[in-house]
Design an enzyme around this catalytic site. Structure first.
Site, short mmCIF file in Angstrom:
data_model
loop_
_atom_site.label_atom_id
_atom_site.label_comp_id
_atom_site.label_asym_id
_atom_site.label_seq_id
_atom_site.Cartn_x
_atom_site.Cartn_y
_atom_site.Cartn_z
N ASN A 89 0.36 -1.38 0.09
CA ASN A 89 -0.01 0.40 0.01
C ASN A 89 0.63 1.08 0.08
OD1 ASN A 89 -2.38 1.62 0.30
ND2 ASN A 89 -3.63 0.28 1.50
N HIS A 119 23.55 0.70 12.82
CA HIS A 119 24.79 1.18 12.31
C HIS A 119 25.86 1.06 13.57
CE1 HIS A 119 24.30 5.01 9.19
NE2 HIS A 119 23.04 4.17 9.72
N LYS A 168 11.40 -8.47 17.38
CA LYS A 168 11.88 -9.87 17.60
C LYS A 168 10.95 -10.90 16.75
CE LYS A 168 13.02 -9.37 22.42
NZ LYS A 168 13.79 -9.45 22.82
N ARG A 182 2.99 -7.67 21.47
CA ARG A 182 3.07 -9.62 22.00
C ARG A 182 1.72 -10.25 21.60
NH1 ARG A 182 -1.48 -6.97 23.85
NH2 ARG A 182 -2.24 -6.54 25.74
N LYS A 185 -3.17 -13.88 20.26
CA LYS A 185 -4.43 -14.53 19.61
C LYS A 185 -3.48 -15.79 18.37
CE LYS A 185 -8.65 -14.69 17.49
NZ LYS A 185 -9.87 -14.08 16.79
#
Length: 190
Positions: A89, A119, A168, A182, A185
């Site tokens: 998009n 960096h 992560k 986090r 679901k």
């Protein structure tokens, strides 16, 4: 040094030292990318034309199921790989020197940022660039204004909530939201 040699060097995770031959070549490739994105962003193009310009930008063929709403920004271009039926998009920024792979049937929301460079932390190494690939699986939906940071892998079938800052890896079949995100679901087959 060629674009291909530079891209391979970065894909191997090698640090690009400030003012090195690799760094100077990176600037040359960036100049080409800015020319191509200016062409993409500064007038109307049909979807076929967008596919042709994106193929020129990446140096790779683009499937006719690829879709994009410009504007689109990248400072390298040659290290982006997209699967079939990918949609990007408007307003997205891809810093792809470290490599960005996007799997089939993935939707990238408005103004998503994908970064693949860090960096050096110390002042004497601050000009050095450390590439890390971002891999986005198949059937992923990345919500508007999300940011995906260097080295992250997002598993297949995930939904990344709008505004998330993904630092992560996210496992497959999950909905992840927040900063940091986090998993809220697990996505199950209907």
């Amino acid at each position: 040094m060629t674009e291909q040699q530079l891209t391979q060097y970065m894909n191997e995770g090698n640090t690009v030292k400030g003012q090195s031959q690799h760094h100077l070549c990176m600037h040359e490739v960036s100049e080409k990318a800015r020319r191509i994105t200016a062409k993409l962003n500064n007038q109307f193009h049909s979807n076929d034309e967008i596919q042709q310009i994106f193929a020129e930008l990446t140096g790779k063929p683009v499937n006719n199921t690829f879709g994009m709403f410009p504007p689109f920004y990248t400072d390298y271009g040659k290290n982006i790989t997209v699967g079939n039926n990918v949609f990007i998009n408007s307003g997205c920024c891809f810093q792809d020197q470290g490599g960005i792979e996007i799997g089939d049937n993935t939707l990238v929301g408005q103004q998503v940022v994908i970064a693949t460079l860090n960096h050096g932390l110390t002042p004497q190494n601050r000009q050095d660039l450390i590439p890390q690939k971002v891999v986005i699986g198949k059937n992923v939906w990345i919500g508007a204004h999300a940011t995906i940071l260097p080295g992250v892998t997002i598993g297949d079938n995930c939904v990344i909530g709008a505004g998330a800052v993904v630092s992560k890896d996210i496992p497959s079949d999950c909905v992840a939201v927040g900063v940091p995100p986090r998993v809220v679901k697990k996505i199950e087959e209907e």
